[in-house]
Motif scaffolding. Structure first.
Motif, PDB file in Angstrom:
ATOM      1  N   SER A   1      22.151   9.756 -15.782  1.00 19.42           N
ATOM      2  CA  SER A   1      22.496   8.399 -15.357  1.00 19.42           C
ATOM      3  C   SER A   1      23.743   8.413 -14.467  1.00 19.42           C
ATOM      4  O   SER A   1      23.805   7.705 -13.452  1.00 19.42           O
ATOM      5  CB  SER A   1      22.730   7.520 -16.592  1.00 19.42           C
ATOM      6  OG  SER A   1      23.181   6.245 -16.208  1.00 19.42           O
TER       7      SER A   1
ATOM      8  N   SER B  52      15.916  15.954 -15.036  1.00 17.70           N
ATOM      9  CA  SER B  52      15.479  15.951 -16.435  1.00 17.70           C
ATOM     10  C   SER B  52      14.742  17.241 -16.789  1.00 17.70           C
ATOM     11  O   SER B  52      14.643  17.611 -17.959  1.00 17.70           O
ATOM     12  CB  SER B  52      14.568  14.745 -16.703  1.00 17.70           C
ATOM     13  OG  SER B  52      13.341  14.879 -16.009  1.00 17.70           O
TER      14      SER B  52
ATOM     15  N   SER C  62      21.991  17.770 -26.393  1.00 24.41           N
ATOM     16  CA  SER C  62      21.401  16.576 -27.003  1.00 24.41           C
ATOM     17  C   SER C  62      20.746  15.702 -25.940  1.00 24.41           C
ATOM     18  O   SER C  62      21.196  15.643 -24.790  1.00 24.41           O
ATOM     19  CB  SER C  62      22.474  15.776 -27.742  1.00 24.41           C
ATOM     20  OG  SER C  62      23.318  15.118 -26.831  1.00 24.41           O
ATOM     21  N   ASN C  63      19.681  15.020 -26.329  1.00 24.88           N
ATOM     22  CA  ASN C  63      18.980  14.136 -25.389  1.00 24.88           C
ATOM     23  C   ASN C  63      19.887  13.006 -24.909  1.00 24.88           C
ATOM     24  O   ASN C  63      19.822  12.597 -23.758  1.00 24.88           O
ATOM     25  CB  ASN C  63      17.726  13.560 -26.057  1.00 24.88           C
ATOM     26  CG  ASN C  63      16.665  14.625 -26.253  1.00 24.88           C
ATOM     27  OD1 ASN C  63      16.596  15.591 -25.476  1.00 24.88           O
ATOM     28  ND2 ASN C  63      15.851  14.468 -27.283  1.00 24.88           N
ATOM     29  N   GLU C  64      20.715  12.507 -25.805  1.00 27.49           N
ATOM     30  CA  GLU C  64      21.618  11.413 -25.433  1.00 27.49           C
ATOM     31  C   GLU C  64      22.597  11.869 -24.350  1.00 27.49           C
ATOM     32  O   GLU C  64      22.851  11.149 -23.374  1.00 27.49           O
ATOM     33  CB  GLU C  64      22.391  10.935 -26.661  1.00 27.49           C
ATOM     34  CG  GLU C  64      23.324   9.778 -26.369  1.00 27.49           C
ATOM     35  CD  GLU C  64      24.087   9.341 -27.606  1.00 27.49           C
ATOM     36  OE1 GLU C  64      23.774   9.844 -28.695  1.00 27.49           O
ATOM     37  OE2 GLU C  64      25.000   8.506 -27.472  1.00 27.49           O
ATOM     38  N   GLN C  65      23.126  13.070 -24.532  1.00 23.50           N
ATOM     39  CA  GLN C  65      24.084  13.585 -23.545  1.00 23.50           C
ATOM     40  C   GLN C  65      23.390  13.852 -22.205  1.00 23.50           C
ATOM     41  O   GLN C  65      23.955  13.579 -21.137  1.00 23.50           O
ATOM     42  CB  GLN C  65      24.717  14.871 -24.073  1.00 23.50           C
ATOM     43  CG  GLN C  65      26.012  15.247 -23.382  1.00 23.50           C
ATOM     44  CD  GLN C  65      26.761  16.310 -24.155  1.00 23.50           C
ATOM     45  OE1 GLN C  65      26.246  17.398 -24.392  1.00 23.50           O
ATOM     46  NE2 GLN C  65      27.968  16.009 -24.568  1.00 23.50           N
ATOM     47  N   LYS C  66      22.179  14.385 -22.258  1.00 26.86           N
ATOM     48  CA  LYS C  66      21.434  14.633 -21.020  1.00 26.86           C
ATOM     49  C   LYS C  66      21.162  13.319 -20.286  1.00 26.86           C
ATOM     50  O   LYS C  66      21.301  13.243 -19.063  1.00 26.86           O
ATOM     51  CB  LYS C  66      20.126  15.370 -21.336  1.00 26.86           C
ATOM     52  CG  LYS C  66      20.347  16.833 -21.708  1.00 26.86           C
ATOM     53  CD  LYS C  66      19.059  17.609 -21.805  1.00 26.86           C
ATOM     54  CE  LYS C  66      18.300  17.339 -23.068  1.00 26.86           C
ATOM     55  NZ  LYS C  66      17.135  18.226 -23.251  1.00 26.86           N
ATOM     56  N   ARG C  67      20.748  12.295 -21.019  1.00 28.66           N
ATOM     57  CA  ARG C  67      20.475  10.997 -20.387  1.00 28.66           C
ATOM     58  C   ARG C  67      21.735  10.423 -19.740  1.00 28.66           C
ATOM     59  O   ARG C  67      21.679   9.874 -18.636  1.00 28.66           O
ATOM     60  CB  ARG C  67      19.925  10.013 -21.437  1.00 28.66           C
ATOM     61  CG  ARG C  67      18.455  10.219 -21.768  1.00 28.66           C
ATOM     62  CD  ARG C  67      17.905   9.025 -22.527  1.00 28.66           C
ATOM     63  NE  ARG C  67      18.497   8.903 -23.850  1.00 28.66           N
ATOM     64  CZ  ARG C  67      17.996   9.485 -24.944  1.00 28.66           C
ATOM     65  NH1 ARG C  67      16.890  10.218 -24.847  1.00 28.66           N
ATOM     66  NH2 ARG C  67      18.588   9.328 -26.109  1.00 28.66           N
ATOM     67  N   LYS C  68      22.860  10.563 -20.435  1.00 23.54           N
ATOM     68  CA  LYS C  68      24.126  10.041 -19.886  1.00 23.54           C
ATOM     69  C   LYS C  68      24.500  10.789 -18.600  1.00 23.54           C
ATOM     70  O   LYS C  68      24.925  10.168 -17.611  1.00 23.54           O
ATOM     71  CB  LYS C  68      25.237  10.206 -20.928  1.00 23.54           C
ATOM     72  CG  LYS C  68      26.603   9.686 -20.481  1.00 23.54           C
ATOM     73  CD  LYS C  68      26.603   8.194 -20.360  1.00 23.54           C
ATOM     74  CE  LYS C  68      27.996   7.601 -20.163  1.00 23.54           C
ATOM     75  NZ  LYS C  68      28.657   8.069 -18.956  1.00 23.54           N
TER      76      LYS C  68
END
Length: 276
Positions: free
Chosen positions: A97, A77, A88-94
């Motif tokens: 994960s 992270s 994007s934060n969403e893409q980084k989280r995916k």
């Protein structure tokens, strides 16, 4: 006025202050333990894989925390360029994960295919400086490994390979062979000789580059920047670049990230080679 000044100072200070990492058990701890700049590419590998502790001490396979999913989630992270709004934060989280999934974790391997280096180098041609991108990959050599030149990209080369799509383009008449190709001298005087190549013709910039080096048409001068491209994580492509700046978010960081299907990897590599 004082309030605005105070607000600006507050925003500048908080921009560089480490936040708290919330762990799986609900506890939290200071990010600063993990924030030392990722100064070397090898260190990027170790952090991505969870092979060193917060103070940079190496973990080995016999260590309990070796490749810990929790540690990897924390480290990865922090391995993104936080000033890049295209991440994007969403893409980084995916992405995090996917690569830290406990049932199917994905790691980087220095010795395997699936990553390569892009080096922006300066050469001189007829006394003028010229940038040429050099692409290297790791190759096994006897008992070790070496970087080998895989491809080059040069704007100077590209200008000679823009094949005309016009119906009026020059061509060799199909009966030319009956005339001992007597019109060849006239045809090859055309400026755009690439128009006489077949539909299957593909440019090989690496061979041109090697010829130019051997014939001393160009001379190497220096390297300006380098970056690395990764395809080792299934379903993803990412790029890392070196950010030499103040603050915690510095060193080798992920500068580009995008999901990619396996069947599109070849096209994306070609785009990286040719789109500069």
């Amino acid at each position: 006025m004082i309030r605005i000044l105070f607000l600006n100072i507050f925003l500048c200070v908080t921009l560089y202050l480490p936040a708290q990492i919330v762990q799986e058990d609900g506890s939290s701890r200071d990010e600063s333990e993990l924030y030392a700049s990722t100064k070397q590419v090898n260190q990027f590998f170790r952090r991505f894989n969870g092979e060193e502790d917060q103070k940079g001490k190496r973990f080995y396979e016999s260590d309990k925390s070796f490749r810990s999913s929790t540690l990897r989630e924390d480290y990865i992270s922090l391995l993104f360029d936080r000033q890049n709004r295209n991440l994007s934060n969403e893409q980084k989280r995916k992405f995090i994960s996917d690569v830290t999934d406990k049932t199917n974790p994905q790691f980087l391997n220095f010795r395997q295919d699936g990553w390569f280096a892009e080096v922006n180098a300066v050469f001189t041609r007829n006394g003028k400086e010229e940038n040429i991108l050099l692409f290297f990959k790791i190759q096994e050599e006897r008992e070790g490994y070496e970087w080998v030149l895989e491809q080059v990209s040069s704007a100077h080369y590209q200008q000679f390979f823009n094949k005309s799509k016009s119906e009026e383009k020059a061509f060799l008449h199909p009966m030319s062979h009956e005339l001992d190709f007597m019109n060849l001298h006239k045809s090859l005087k055309q400026k755009n000789a690439v128009d006489f190549t077949s539909d299957e013709f593909k440019v090989d910039p690496l061979s041109i580059f090697l010829y130019e080096m051997a014939s001393k048409s160009i001379q190497f001068k220096t390297v300006t920047t380098s970056r690395f491209h990764f395809f080792q994580c299934e379903g993803w492509y990412f790029q890392i670049a070196d950010y030499n700046r103040k603050g915690y978010n510095s060193g080798w960081l992920i500068s580009d990230l995008t999901p990619v299907q396996k069947e599109d990897v070849t096209k994306l590599k070609a785009f990286i080679y040719e789109a500069k």
